[in-house]
Design a protein around this motif. Sequence first.
Motif, PDB file in Angstrom:
ATOM      1  N   PRO A 142       0.828  -1.181  -0.098  1.00 39.44           N
ATOM      2  CA  PRO A 142       0.314   0.269  -0.062  1.00 39.44           C
ATOM      3  C   PRO A 142       1.234   1.605  -0.105  1.00 39.44           C
ATOM      4  CG  PRO A 142      -0.819  -1.026   1.640  1.00 39.44           C
ATOM      5  CD  PRO A 142       0.686  -2.121   0.891  1.00 39.44           C
ATOM      6  N   PHE A 143       1.948   1.266   0.495  1.00 39.22           N
ATOM      7  CA  PHE A 143       2.941   2.210   0.862  1.00 39.22           C
ATOM      8  C   PHE A 143       3.599   2.779  -0.552  1.00 39.22           C
ATOM      9  CE2 PHE A 143       3.037   0.904   4.956  1.00 39.22           C
ATOM     10  CZ  PHE A 143       2.724   2.232   5.559  1.00 39.22           C
ATOM     11  N   LEU A 144       3.338   1.813  -1.801  1.00 40.41           N
ATOM     12  CA  LEU A 144       4.123   1.847  -2.865  1.00 40.41           C
ATOM     13  C   LEU A 144       2.561   2.733  -4.035  1.00 40.41           C
ATOM     14  CD1 LEU A 144       6.056   1.775  -5.271  1.00 40.41           C
ATOM     15  CD2 LEU A 144       5.484  -0.779  -5.576  1.00 40.41           C
ATOM     16  N   LEU A 187       2.178   6.643  -6.142  1.00 41.77           N
ATOM     17  CA  LEU A 187       1.832   6.096  -7.431  1.00 41.77           C
ATOM     18  C   LEU A 187       0.897   6.624  -8.190  1.00 41.77           C
ATOM     19  CD1 LEU A 187       3.475   4.383  -9.956  1.00 41.77           C
ATOM     20  CD2 LEU A 187       2.555   2.838  -9.511  1.00 41.77           C
ATOM     21  N   TYR A 188      -0.641   6.178  -7.551  1.00 42.14           N
ATOM     22  CA  TYR A 188      -1.635   6.590  -7.202  1.00 42.14           C
ATOM     23  C   TYR A 188      -1.728   8.369  -7.536  1.00 42.14           C
ATOM     24  CZ  TYR A 188      -6.682   7.025  -7.607  1.00 42.14           C
ATOM     25  OH  TYR A 188      -8.181   7.343  -7.929  1.00 42.14           O
ATOM     26  N   ALA A 189      -1.207   8.048  -7.383  1.00 44.68           N
ATOM     27  CA  ALA A 189      -1.426  10.466  -6.989  1.00 44.68           C
ATOM     28  C   ALA A 189      -0.380  10.883  -8.548  1.00 44.68           C
ATOM     29  CB  ALA A 189      -0.816  10.474  -5.788  1.00 44.68           C
ATOM     30  N   SER A 190       0.885  10.371  -8.173  1.00 47.69           N
ATOM     31  CA  SER A 190       1.010  10.471  -9.909  1.00 47.69           C
ATOM     32  C   SER A 190       0.490   9.559 -10.963  1.00 47.69           C
ATOM     33  CB  SER A 190       2.599  10.441 -10.050  1.00 47.69           C
ATOM     34  OG  SER A 190       2.881   8.557  -9.859  1.00 47.69           O
ATOM     35  N   PRO A 213       7.392   7.870 -18.111  1.00 47.99           N
ATOM     36  CA  PRO A 213       7.450   8.541 -17.860  1.00 47.99           C
ATOM     37  C   PRO A 213       7.566  10.012 -16.740  1.00 47.99           C
ATOM     38  CG  PRO A 213       8.498   8.161 -19.929  1.00 47.99           C
ATOM     39  CD  PRO A 213       7.483   7.974 -19.739  1.00 47.99           C
ATOM     40  N   LEU A 214       5.917  10.042 -17.223  1.00 45.38           N
ATOM     41  CA  LEU A 214       5.475  11.199 -16.310  1.00 45.38           C
ATOM     42  C   LEU A 214       4.649  10.494 -14.838  1.00 45.38           C
ATOM     43  CD1 LEU A 214       2.963  12.496 -19.475  1.00 45.38           C
ATOM     44  CD2 LEU A 214       4.943  13.791 -17.714  1.00 45.38           C
ATOM     45  N   SER A 215       4.940   9.425 -14.741  1.00 46.96           N
ATOM     46  CA  SER A 215       4.400   8.067 -13.606  1.00 46.96           C
ATOM     47  C   SER A 215       5.379   8.089 -12.520  1.00 46.96           C
ATOM     48  CB  SER A 215       3.429   7.642 -13.654  1.00 46.96           C
ATOM     49  OG  SER A 215       4.229   5.962 -14.634  1.00 46.96           O
ATOM     50  N   MET A 216       6.608   7.843 -13.435  1.00 46.38           N
ATOM     51  CA  MET A 216       7.812   7.935 -13.112  1.00 46.38           C
ATOM     52  C   MET A 216       8.337   8.701 -11.334  1.00 46.38           C
ATOM     53  SD  MET A 216      10.385   5.577 -13.412  1.00 46.38           S
ATOM     54  CE  MET A 216      10.041   5.078 -14.936  1.00 46.38           C
ATOM     55  N   PRO A 217       8.289   9.989 -11.369  1.00 48.24           N
ATOM     56  CA  PRO A 217       8.483  10.654 -10.017  1.00 48.24           C
ATOM     57  C   PRO A 217       7.953   9.789  -8.208  1.00 48.24           C
ATOM     58  CG  PRO A 217       8.397  12.316 -11.749  1.00 48.24           C
ATOM     59  CD  PRO A 217       7.880  10.939 -11.937  1.00 48.24           C
ATOM     60  N   THR A 244       8.843   3.444  -4.253  1.00 50.81           N
ATOM     61  CA  THR A 244       9.905   2.727  -4.490  1.00 50.81           C
ATOM     62  C   THR A 244      10.570   2.831  -3.007  1.00 50.81           C
ATOM     63  OG1 THR A 244       9.507   1.715  -6.481  1.00 50.81           O
ATOM     64  CG2 THR A 244      11.499   1.037  -5.231  1.00 50.81           C
ATOM     65  N   ILE A 245      11.481   4.091  -2.407  1.00 50.66           N
ATOM     66  CA  ILE A 245      12.422   4.507  -2.317  1.00 50.66           C
ATOM     67  C   ILE A 245      11.355   4.906  -0.500  1.00 50.66           C
ATOM     68  CG2 ILE A 245      13.633   6.666  -0.863  1.00 50.66           C
ATOM     69  CD1 ILE A 245      15.161   5.327  -3.143  1.00 50.66           C
TER      70      ILE A 245
END
Length: 135
Positions: free
Chosen positions: A14-16, A20-23, A52-56, A62-63
């Motif tokens: 869930p923390f990933l 990811l969903y927000a971006s 590429p747009l969802s990469m941030p 991940t971090i």
Amino acid sequence: MTGTVIGMVHIMIPFLILPLYASMKAIDGNLMRAAANVGSSPTHAFFRIFLPLSMPGLVAGTIMIFVMSLGFYITPALLGGGRVKMIAQRIEESLALYPTWGPAAALAVLLLLMTALCLWISLILVRRLSPERVR
């Protein structure tokens, strides 16, 4: 080891998903339709526009998972059966078994430095991968 990994993934997924969903939610759907209008296949549009747009969000999730997993204590202790040792368990063992605080302090500083290094690397990655080049 397999049970520990499955348990950690189950707890951390869930923390990933949340960053990811927000971006992904912030990406304009018209970009994918525009790519289809100029003849791009859905796979090509995904890899050239959407990913590429969802990469941030992916890098942030991940971090965040990696940093949180560095301090895992209960899940490896319960699911690992004593065979899987994480850094937090080594720190606890050092304090419980030996009267000296030196090894525990060294491991705690190592854990702190690893966390700071991961956050610094994530900052660099997000700056390089973000489309608007935020500084």
